[in-house]
Design a protein around this motif. Structure first.
Motif, PDB file in Angstrom:
ATOM      1  N   THR A 176      -7.348  -1.830  -7.236  1.00 28.26           N
ATOM      2  CA  THR A 176      -7.620  -1.223  -6.386  1.00 28.26           C
ATOM      3  C   THR A 176      -7.497  -2.124  -4.921  1.00 28.26           C
ATOM      4  O   THR A 176      -7.670  -3.299  -5.350  1.00 28.26           O
ATOM      5  CB  THR A 176      -8.835  -0.042  -5.813  1.00 28.26           C
ATOM      6  OG1 THR A 176      -8.411   0.440  -4.694  1.00 28.26           O
ATOM      7  CG2 THR A 176     -10.065  -1.160  -5.862  1.00 28.26           C
ATOM      8  N   GLY A 177      -7.166  -1.835  -3.662  1.00 27.70           N
ATOM      9  CA  GLY A 177      -7.272  -2.454  -2.445  1.00 27.70           C
ATOM     10  C   GLY A 177      -8.009  -1.962  -1.359  1.00 27.70           C
ATOM     11  O   GLY A 177      -8.407  -0.610  -1.453  1.00 27.70           O
ATOM     12  N   ALA A 178      -8.424  -2.699  -0.467  1.00 35.13           N
ATOM     13  CA  ALA A 178      -9.240  -2.445   0.747  1.00 35.13           C
ATOM     14  C   ALA A 178      -8.119  -1.290   1.531  1.00 35.13           C
ATOM     15  O   ALA A 178      -8.597  -0.608   2.064  1.00 35.13           O
ATOM     16  CB  ALA A 178      -9.540  -3.632   1.480  1.00 35.13           C
ATOM     17  N   ALA A 179      -6.684  -1.641   1.396  1.00 33.21           N
ATOM     18  CA  ALA A 179      -5.898  -0.717   1.988  1.00 33.21           C
ATOM     19  C   ALA A 179      -5.070  -0.537   0.672  1.00 33.21           C
ATOM     20  O   ALA A 179      -5.061  -1.089  -0.237  1.00 33.21           O
ATOM     21  CB  ALA A 179      -4.884  -1.706   3.077  1.00 33.21           C
ATOM     22  N   PHE A 180      -4.466   0.680   0.614  1.00 29.35           N
ATOM     23  CA  PHE A 180      -3.509   1.031  -0.236  1.00 29.35           C
ATOM     24  C   PHE A 180      -2.388   0.132  -0.682  1.00 29.35           C
ATOM     25  O   PHE A 180      -1.815  -0.347   0.174  1.00 29.35           O
ATOM     26  CB  PHE A 180      -3.042   2.650   0.061  1.00 29.35           C
ATOM     27  CG  PHE A 180      -2.215   3.135  -1.118  1.00 29.35           C
ATOM     28  CD1 PHE A 180      -2.982   3.541  -2.035  1.00 29.35           C
ATOM     29  CD2 PHE A 180      -0.819   3.338  -1.064  1.00 29.35           C
ATOM     30  CE1 PHE A 180      -2.369   4.365  -3.267  1.00 29.35           C
ATOM     31  CE2 PHE A 180      -0.046   3.605  -2.120  1.00 29.35           C
ATOM     32  CZ  PHE A 180      -0.915   4.097  -3.255  1.00 29.35           C
ATOM     33  N   VAL A 181      -2.426  -0.075  -2.089  1.00 31.31           N
ATOM     34  CA  VAL A 181      -1.149  -1.045  -2.319  1.00 31.31           C
ATOM     35  C   VAL A 181      -0.016  -0.102  -3.109  1.00 31.31           C
ATOM     36  O   VAL A 181      -0.523   0.198  -3.966  1.00 31.31           O
ATOM     37  CB  VAL A 181      -1.888  -2.100  -3.506  1.00 31.31           C
ATOM     38  CG1 VAL A 181      -0.720  -3.088  -3.923  1.00 31.31           C
ATOM     39  CG2 VAL A 181      -2.947  -3.051  -2.701  1.00 31.31           C
ATOM     40  N   SER A 182       0.861  -0.205  -2.380  1.00 30.45           N
ATOM     41  CA  SER A 182       2.079   0.493  -2.980  1.00 30.45           C
ATOM     42  C   SER A 182       2.852  -0.475  -3.833  1.00 30.45           C
ATOM     43  O   SER A 182       3.181   0.263  -4.851  1.00 30.45           O
ATOM     44  CB  SER A 182       3.061   1.149  -1.863  1.00 30.45           C
ATOM     45  OG  SER A 182       3.510  -0.070  -1.021  1.00 30.45           O
ATOM     46  N   ASN A 183       3.246  -1.641  -3.524  1.00 27.12           N
ATOM     47  CA  ASN A 183       3.746  -2.517  -4.468  1.00 27.12           C
ATOM     48  C   ASN A 183       3.184  -4.082  -4.603  1.00 27.12           C
ATOM     49  O   ASN A 183       2.561  -4.165  -3.316  1.00 27.12           O
ATOM     50  CB  ASN A 183       5.345  -2.623  -3.908  1.00 27.12           C
ATOM     51  CG  ASN A 183       6.052  -1.339  -4.248  1.00 27.12           C
ATOM     52  OD1 ASN A 183       6.302  -0.871  -5.614  1.00 27.12           O
ATOM     53  ND2 ASN A 183       6.614  -0.558  -3.332  1.00 27.12           N
ATOM     54  N   PHE A 184       3.378  -4.831  -5.380  1.00 30.45           N
ATOM     55  CA  PHE A 184       2.778  -6.163  -5.450  1.00 30.45           C
ATOM     56  C   PHE A 184       3.814  -6.786  -6.266  1.00 30.45           C
ATOM     57  O   PHE A 184       4.439  -6.436  -7.355  1.00 30.45           O
ATOM     58  CB  PHE A 184       1.258  -6.006  -6.101  1.00 30.45           C
ATOM     59  CG  PHE A 184       1.092  -5.643  -7.395  1.00 30.45           C
ATOM     60  CD1 PHE A 184       1.177  -6.811  -8.479  1.00 30.45           C
ATOM     61  CD2 PHE A 184       0.976  -4.421  -7.611  1.00 30.45           C
ATOM     62  CE1 PHE A 184       0.836  -6.220  -9.683  1.00 30.45           C
ATOM     63  CE2 PHE A 184       0.660  -3.913  -8.872  1.00 30.45           C
ATOM     64  CZ  PHE A 184       0.511  -4.912  -9.841  1.00 30.45           C
TER      65      PHE A 184
END
Length: 427
Positions: free
Chosen positions: A83-91
């Motif tokens: 997960t991330g503090a903000a939504f992660v759509s791609n990495f």
């Protein structure tokens, strides 16, 4: 003497600063458990950590303000997003294997070569911490560069690493709870499969009882006609018919016995009603990504094209049953595919999700009559008994998606099998 007192005072202040950094993380943990009582909300913990870390003046002076935190799980030197503090759509990673090797050796890496949400590589540090059972990597984006060769920077980062241990304990607990929850749903799926098989057997038995009913009815007729003197000439022909029905009845009894034995001593549980609730599209993607990762499929094969406004929109869905649908699809991708697969999202008139898989078959899919028949049955909106007989998994998928007004279809091209899910209108 003045220098000694200044040194002691400085060390005391430094110790207090480290303690405040730990307290900031602990405040985030307490706040998280106070406000969040369901799984899948660990992003709230990371968001709270950023907010509390920003209040630490020493940290922001030395390292700059924390901009973002993203948590990964290190599984065999492959990083699986948690997960991330903000939504992660791609990495993506410039060199995932090299980063894993460096973290295994040092534990902390500056400028780890990680791109989040297709952004250019930002100032960041990557910190790896071992949990109870899992290894975790935290990507922390900062507002200014950090030089680990600098004593102050290195000390500040090591203090951050120490405070992250509390977050790791939370991720450990939630990871185990999620695993147990997923195992429970898998068991539920097996019971649902058994329920469908039981229904099929009931239909089978009902059909096979017809010759038995005919046999006994004709026996009654034979006995009745035998008592009548004017009907004696018809009895031999009737007897032949009865003998033929007796033979069919014996064969059907054998089949019924075989089918019934397969279900003997097994319990049958009815399926509960759907628990419909408003779920954001970003949580839909988290569900898909979690299952994708559990099956050890490559993260770079899962691409998200939905924009932020759509991700924050919601649909009415039973998220547990949707989990079952995705689990069934991805399980079959892992089981029957040749390793060439991907998943992607998009939006036409409505949002859609596509799973693509190269099928391990010697013949062209479109020329395979069995596969074509199954696809035609699935693409027909009416769920029928033939589909149940040919593919219980597809029957389960179609039944659920129909209930929540989600369209689904299968398209083939060359040797690729495309499973397309189209979601309802955005709320």
């Amino acid at each position: 003497m003045f220098f000694v007192f200044a040194t002691i005072s400085g060390l005391t202040k430094l110790r207090e600063w480290v303690a405040r950094l730990d307290q900031a993380t602990l405040r985030s943990v307490v706040q998280y458990y106070t406000e969040n009582i369901k799984l899948g909300g660990s992003h709230m913990l990371l968001k709270s950590m950023i907010k509390n870390w920003e209040e630490n003046k020493v940290l922001t002076t030395v390292c700059g303000k924390p901009v973002s935190i993203v948590a990964f799980r290190n599984v065999n030197n492959r990083f699986r997003l948690i997960t991330g503090a903000a939504f992660v759509s791609n990495f993506s990673f410039i060199d995932e294997a090299k980063l894993a090797e460096s973290l295994n050796q040092k534990g902390i890496v500056s400028l780890g070569g990680v791109s989040i949400n297709n952004n250019d590589l930002a100032q960041n540090i990557c910190i790896q911490i071992k949990g109870h059972k899992e290894m975790y990597m935290f990507y922390i984006e900062l507002s200014k560069p950090v030089n680990l060769e600098n004593t102050f920077d290195a000390y500040a980062v090591s203090a951050m690493q120490k405070s992250l241990i509390y977050a790791v304990k939370i991720l450990d607990i939630e990871g185990q709870l999620m695993h147990d929850r997923n195992q429970l749903i898998r068991k539920l799926k097996d019971k649902l499969d058994f329920t469908e098989k039981t229904i099929n057997v009931v239909h089978f038995i009902n059909n096979r009882l017809s010759p038995l009913t005919n046999y006994f009815e004709m026996m009654e007729l034979y006995k009745y006609e035998k008592k009548k003197e004017d009907s004696q000439s018809y009895l031999p022909d009737l007897k032949k018919i009865i003998n033929k029905e007796a033979s069919r009845a014996k064969d059907n009894l054998r089949q019924i016995n075989e089918r019934a034995r397969s279900l003997l001593y097994k319990s049958v549980e009815s399926r509960n009603d759907l628990t419909i609730e408003s779920i954001k599209y970003k949580n839909i993607l988290r569900t898909v990504r979690d299952i994708w990762g559990e099956h050890n499929l490559q993260s770079d094969k899962f691409k998200i094209e939905w924009q932020e406004d759509l991700l924050d929109s919601s649909i009415n869905i039973d998220i547990d049953d949707f989990w079952l649908v995705v689990e069934e699809i991805i399980t079959n991708m892992s089981k029957h595919g040749k390793g060439n697969f991907f998943a992607t999202t998009g939006i036409d008139s409505r949002p859609f999700l596509v799973f693509a898989n190269q099928i391990a078959t010697n013949s062209h899919i479109s020329q395979n009559k069995k596969i074509k028949g199954i696809i035609d049955q699935f693409n027909n909106d009416e769920v029928n008994e033939i589909m149940k007989k040919n593919s219980n998994g597809l029957y389960m998928i179609k039944t659920y998606l129909n209930k929540v007004n989600i369209n689904s279809k299968i398209v083939t091209k060359d040797n690729f099998f495309y499973f397309i899910i189209t979601f309802p209108t955005i709320l």
